[in-house]
Every structure is written in structure tokens, then in C-alpha cells.
Design a protein around this motif. Structure first.
Motif, short mmCIF file in Angstrom:
data_model
loop_
_atom_site.label_atom_id
_atom_site.label_comp_id
_atom_site.label_asym_id
_atom_site.label_seq_id
_atom_site.Cartn_x
_atom_site.Cartn_y
_atom_site.Cartn_z
N SER A 1 0.82 -1.21 0.00
CA SER A 1 0.00 0.00 0.00
C SER A 1 0.85 1.26 0.00
N MET A 2 2.05 1.20 0.59
CA MET A 2 2.94 2.36 0.59
C MET A 2 3.43 2.68 -0.81
N PHE A 3 3.73 1.64 -1.59
CA PHE A 3 4.31 1.86 -2.91
C PHE A 3 3.29 1.91 -4.04
N SER A 4 2.07 1.52 -3.77
CA SER A 4 1.05 1.54 -4.83
C SER A 4 0.29 2.85 -4.86
N GLY A 5 0.60 3.76 -3.98
CA GLY A 5 -0.10 5.04 -3.97
C GLY A 5 -1.27 5.05 -3.02
N GLY A 6 -1.82 3.90 -2.72
CA GLY A 6 -2.88 3.79 -1.73
C GLY A 6 -4.20 4.45 -2.11
N SER A 7 -4.36 4.96 -3.32
CA SER A 7 -5.62 5.61 -3.67
C SER A 7 -6.53 4.64 -4.40
N ALA A 8 -7.80 4.76 -4.12
CA ALA A 8 -8.79 3.91 -4.76
C ALA A 8 -9.11 4.44 -6.15
N PRO A 9 -9.46 3.57 -7.08
CA PRO A 9 -9.84 4.04 -8.42
C PRO A 9 -11.12 4.85 -8.36
N ALA A 10 -11.33 5.67 -9.38
CA ALA A 10 -12.53 6.52 -9.44
C ALA A 10 -13.77 5.64 -9.55
N GLU A 11 -14.80 6.04 -8.84
CA GLU A 11 -16.07 5.32 -8.86
C GLU A 11 -17.14 6.23 -9.44
N PRO A 12 -18.00 5.72 -10.34
CA PRO A 12 -19.09 6.54 -10.84
C PRO A 12 -20.04 6.90 -9.69
N VAL A 13 -20.64 8.03 -9.77
CA VAL A 13 -21.59 8.47 -8.76
C VAL A 13 -22.84 7.61 -8.89
N THR A 14 -23.37 7.18 -7.76
CA THR A 14 -24.57 6.36 -7.81
C THR A 14 -25.80 7.20 -8.16
N GLU A 15 -25.73 8.49 -7.85
CA GLU A 15 -26.81 9.41 -8.18
C GLU A 15 -26.78 9.66 -9.69
N SER A 16 -27.92 9.53 -10.35
CA SER A 16 -27.92 9.75 -11.79
C SER A 16 -28.49 11.14 -12.10
N PHE A 17 -27.94 11.73 -13.13
CA PHE A 17 -28.39 13.04 -13.57
C PHE A 17 -29.07 12.88 -14.93
N PRO A 18 -30.15 13.59 -15.16
CA PRO A 18 -30.84 13.46 -16.44
C PRO A 18 -30.00 14.05 -17.58
N PRO A 19 -30.13 13.47 -18.76
CA PRO A 19 -29.42 14.02 -19.92
C PRO A 19 -29.95 15.40 -20.27
N VAL A 20 -29.09 16.18 -20.91
CA VAL A 20 -29.43 17.54 -21.33
C VAL A 20 -29.35 17.59 -22.85
N GLU A 21 -30.38 18.10 -23.50
CA GLU A 21 -30.39 18.27 -24.96
C GLU A 21 -29.80 19.63 -25.29
N TYR A 22 -28.91 19.66 -26.31
CA TYR A 22 -28.30 20.91 -26.72
C TYR A 22 -27.91 20.83 -28.20
N GLU A 23 -28.50 21.67 -29.03
CA GLU A 23 -28.17 21.76 -30.46
C GLU A 23 -28.18 20.41 -31.17
N GLY A 24 -29.12 19.54 -30.82
CA GLY A 24 -29.22 18.23 -31.45
C GLY A 24 -28.34 17.16 -30.82
N TYR A 25 -27.62 17.48 -29.78
CA TYR A 25 -26.76 16.55 -29.06
C TYR A 25 -27.39 16.22 -27.72
N THR A 26 -27.10 15.06 -27.19
CA THR A 26 -27.51 14.68 -25.85
C THR A 26 -26.28 14.62 -24.97
N ILE A 27 -26.28 15.40 -23.90
CA ILE A 27 -25.16 15.47 -22.97
C ILE A 27 -25.57 14.74 -21.70
N THR A 28 -24.80 13.74 -21.30
CA THR A 28 -25.10 12.98 -20.09
C THR A 28 -23.94 13.09 -19.11
N PRO A 29 -24.13 13.81 -18.01
CA PRO A 29 -23.08 13.92 -17.00
C PRO A 29 -22.96 12.62 -16.19
#
Length: 93
Positions: free
Chosen positions: A9-37
Motif C-alpha cells: 500500500s505504501m508503494f502503490s499510492g494507496g488511492s482507490a480508483p474513481a467510482e461513478p456516482v450512484t446518483e444519476s443526472f438526467p441528460p441535457v439536450e443541446y443543439e441536437g446533441y444529448t449530454i449525459t453527466p
């Protein structure tokens, strides 16, 4: 904890990988594109991450920015995605 685990753990950096947020956000429509955070939690902060979709094409991106809340991360992701769409259009695919 064994000695080997402690050393690992000392040499591996000890940080956990990024985890997606369990809370979902609705997609946003913009200029014919769908943006999903999809902010990723890293410790007590959130990394900007999301997807831009148009038709059957999609572009996923992750930014270095870390923000204190999932909501502020969502807002910044949508702002950056709109900027990318305005500047590059379909060239982002």
C-alpha cells in the motif's frame, strides 16, 4: 495487516480508483446533441466525466478538474460539453 500488505500500500499510492456516482443526472439536450453527466467520485471530490451523443455516435470524456459536489461537477460538465459542441461540432466524434 501483514508486512507485505503494508509495503504494497505504501508503494502503490494507496488511492482507490474513481467510482461513478450512484446518483444519476438526467441528460441535457443541446443543439441536437444529448449530454449525459457521469461525475466520478474520488475521495471527497468529483471528477468531470460525461458523454456526448448524436445519433449513433458518442464521445466520452474525462477531465482533470475535481469539484467539491456532484451537482457542481454536473453543471461544469454540461458547460464544458456545450463549449466543445460549439467549437468542434461533429468533429468531436
Amino acid at each position: 495487516m501483514s508486512l507485505f500488505s503494508a509495503l504494497k500500500s505504501m508503494f502503490s499510492g494507496g488511492s482507490a480508483p474513481a467510482e461513478p456516482v450512484t446518483e444519476s443526472f438526467p441528460p441535457v439536450e443541446y443543439e441536437g446533441y444529448t449530454i449525459t453527466p457521469t461525475p466520478q467520485q474520488e475521495g471527497s471530490q468529483y471528477r468531470i466525466c460525461g458523454e456526448i451523443v448524436k445519433g449513433d455516435q458518442s464521445h466520452t470524456f474525462v477531465r482533470a478538474d475535481l469539484l467539491p459536489s456532484a451537482e457542481s461537477c454536473r453543471d461544469e460538465m454540461v458547460r464544458k460539453a456545450r463549449q466543445m459542441i460549439d467549437q468542434q461540432g461533429d468533429a468531436i466524434f
